[in-house]
Scaffold this motif. Structure first.
Motif, mmCIF file in Angstrom:
data_model
loop_
_atom_site.group_PDB
_atom_site.id
_atom_site.type_symbol
_atom_site.label_atom_id
_atom_site.label_comp_id
_atom_site.label_asym_id
_atom_site.label_seq_id
_atom_site.Cartn_x
_atom_site.Cartn_y
_atom_site.Cartn_z
ATOM 1 N N LEU A 5 -10.748 -103.468 135.738
ATOM 2 C CA LEU A 5 -10.747 -104.740 134.761
ATOM 3 C C LEU A 5 -12.002 -104.594 133.905
ATOM 4 N N ILE A 6 -11.897 -104.631 132.648
ATOM 5 C CA ILE A 6 -13.036 -104.544 131.749
ATOM 6 C C ILE A 6 -13.599 -105.493 131.202
ATOM 7 N N THR A 16 -13.484 -101.264 122.996
ATOM 8 C CA THR A 16 -13.597 -99.918 122.814
ATOM 9 C C THR A 16 -14.089 -99.179 124.001
ATOM 10 N N VAL A 17 -14.568 -99.652 125.073
ATOM 11 C CA VAL A 17 -15.135 -99.143 126.256
ATOM 12 C C VAL A 17 -13.340 -99.042 127.073
ATOM 13 N N ALA A 18 -12.642 -100.009 127.011
ATOM 14 C CA ALA A 18 -11.456 -99.751 127.569
ATOM 15 C C ALA A 18 -10.772 -98.767 127.034
ATOM 16 N N ALA A 19 -10.707 -98.617 125.741
ATOM 17 C CA ALA A 19 -9.989 -97.619 125.103
ATOM 18 C C ALA A 19 -10.296 -96.098 125.534
ATOM 19 N N THR A 206 -8.646 -102.055 143.036
ATOM 20 C CA THR A 206 -8.848 -102.906 141.732
ATOM 21 C C THR A 206 -10.497 -102.938 141.823
ATOM 22 N N THR A 207 -11.167 -102.736 140.576
ATOM 23 C CA THR A 207 -12.492 -102.854 140.316
ATOM 24 C C THR A 207 -12.774 -103.452 138.798
ATOM 25 N N VAL A 208 -13.950 -103.803 138.588
ATOM 26 C CA VAL A 208 -14.296 -104.438 137.430
ATOM 27 C C VAL A 208 -15.674 -103.314 136.760
ATOM 28 N N ARG A 209 -15.327 -103.381 135.429
ATOM 29 C CA ARG A 209 -16.267 -102.664 134.740
ATOM 30 C C ARG A 209 -17.077 -103.450 134.039
ATOM 31 N N LEU A 210 -18.294 -103.562 133.977
ATOM 32 C CA LEU A 210 -19.006 -104.450 133.133
ATOM 33 C C LEU A 210 -19.544 -103.590 131.950
ATOM 34 N N VAL A 211 -19.401 -104.441 130.559
ATOM 35 C CA VAL A 211 -20.039 -103.671 129.443
ATOM 36 C C VAL A 211 -21.000 -104.732 128.870
ATOM 37 N N PRO A 236 -17.857 -104.374 140.852
ATOM 38 C CA PRO A 236 -18.088 -103.622 139.710
ATOM 39 C C PRO A 236 -18.198 -102.101 140.002
ATOM 40 N N ASP A 237 -17.318 -101.325 139.421
ATOM 41 C CA ASP A 237 -17.424 -99.976 139.616
ATOM 42 C C ASP A 237 -18.455 -99.177 138.635
ATOM 43 N N ALA A 238 -18.868 -99.934 137.724
ATOM 44 C CA ALA A 238 -19.845 -99.381 136.777
ATOM 45 C C ALA A 238 -20.319 -100.493 135.781
ATOM 46 N N LEU A 239 -21.731 -100.088 135.475
ATOM 47 C CA LEU A 239 -22.333 -101.159 134.341
ATOM 48 C C LEU A 239 -22.486 -100.058 133.156
#
Length: 397
Positions: A5-6, A16-19, A206-211, A236-239
């Motif tokens: 989840l972004i 853009t990061v999701a794509a 299920t993880t979250v990616r913060l942008v 979060p799996d990544a920032l």
């Protein structure tokens, strides 16, 4: 099935990061679906392929889809009218036609949750990438299944539904109308659908990616988002530090923004290692000098498709009865600020507010027989102290 989840601050480049995340995973051989609730086709603009209410192949192994909020909203309203036909006729109400219905605010996000659930249940993909709304709205959206189920259980408790067969008799005895059968059926169906969505959000995969763009505003919003996600039990799996300027530039005007970004990047690497929650790795994404468009630009960003999912974060209860006479409940809240914390005990539940995020959590069974003796924020976690209630605690403990 893995779900990423972004989200992040508005305008940070989430879509853009999701794509880019989805494209990188697909090129690595992972069957990937990317979902977005954006009414404007920002997802299609980034991928270079128009997207809409029907899934389209954006690249080999990559499917893109923007669920139609209007279609699902109309179907639900028509179905509700059919179930409540008797009541509406008694009231002399005029029914709405599906063609005249305009989706209410939030219908797009609800359609996104439904699509997320249906995609996971279908099992046709290995990875699901979801382009969520900006962080504050995303936190509200992710809380929706749990909160709505709680409301349903309070309004129509499951244990009372056992009396449905006695409804006519109870109505005559009480002298007031009893809830109709369709109401119980609708509540049960909604509860089942919400439970399916909640199960996807609580799935360990299920993880979250913060942008966010590295800057003072982005830093504040990332801190608040990370605290809110932790309170909801999401990891979060990544920032992704987006649109990072080159560290060495001959342009003296850019020297200030570059220095500001480097400072925030250093803080991000140092800050999120405290407490029990594992810090997400920080991925820098360089500014291309233009809006990324198409597969080549997305590849140039270097966004990883999937990183190892962090381990689930537990909320443990530690036994300090022998030394201090209390049990301590540890709730990881990285980034939380003491002045923004609020805590209320209500029956067998605890109401925790951290910044703009609020959650009502059932107490572990052992703590229901205790009274709250205090709480403190230490090293990125909330520690609530409970003392056994002599009237309820087992003798000899």
């Amino acid at each position: 099935m893995r779900s990423i989840l972004i989200t992040g601050p508005g305008g940070s480049g989430r879509t853009t990061v999701a794509a880019a995340t989805a494209l990188d995973a697909a090129r690595d051989g992972t069957r990937t679906l990317v979902l977005s609730a954006d009414r404007a086709d920002s997802l299609g603009a980034a991928l270079g392929v128009p997207t809409g209410d029907r899934p389209v192949e954006a690249a080999p192994g990559l499917t893109a889809w923007r669920p139609d909020a209007a279609h699902g909203f109309r179907e639900d309203l028509v179905a509700l009218q059919e179930r409540a036909a008797t009541v509406l006729d008694l009231l002399g109400a005029s029914r709405l036609d599906a063609e005249e219905v305009t989706p209410l605010p939030g219908a797009g996000e609800l359609a996104l949750l439904r699509a997320l659930r249906d995609t996971v249940l279908a099992g046709r993909h290995d990875l699901l990438v979801v382009d969520l709304p900006p962080a504050p709205h995303a936190l509200d959206l992710l809380a929706l299944p749990e909160e709505l189920r709680r409301y349903l259980r309070r309004l129509l408790p499951p244990e009372r539904q056992a009396a449905r067969a006695l409804r006519p008799v109870l109505g005559r005895l009480a002298g007031v109308p009893m809830p109709a059968e369709w109401l119980y059926e609708t509540a049960a169906r909604w509860d089942a659908e919400l439970a399916a969505v909640q199960a996807v959000l609580e799935e360990p995969a299920t993880t979250v990616r913060l942008v966010a763009e590295p800057g003072p505003g982005g830093a504040d919003q990332v801190r608040a988002a990370r605290t809110g996600l932790a309170l909801r039990g999401l990891r979060p799996d990544a920032l992704v530090a987006n649109r990072v300027l080159p560290p060495a530039t001959p342009d003296t005007w850019l020297a200030g923004p570059v220095a500001q970004q480097r400072k925030v990047l250093e803080e991000w690497r140092d800050t999120y290692g405290s407490g029990r929650a594992a810090p997400p790795p920080v991925h820098e994404v360089a500014h291309l000098g233009r809006d990324p468009r198409g597969g080549d630009d997305l590849t140039a960003l270097g966004v990883p498709g999937a990183v190892p999912a962090p381990a689930p974060v537990a909320w443990p209860v530690t036994d300090a009865l022998a030394d201090e006479g209390v049990l301590v409940w540890h709730i990881p809240l990285p980034g939380a600020v003491r002045e923004e914390l609020d805590l209320i005990r209500r029956g067998d539940e605890i109401v925790v507010t951290a910044g703009g995020t609020r959650r009502i959590v059932p107490l572990p069974s052992a703590l229901r027989r205790c009274t709250v003796r205090g709480a403190a924020l230490r090293e990125g976690e909330l520690r609530i102290r409970f003392a056994p209630d002599p009237e309820l605690w087992p003798k000899g403990r």
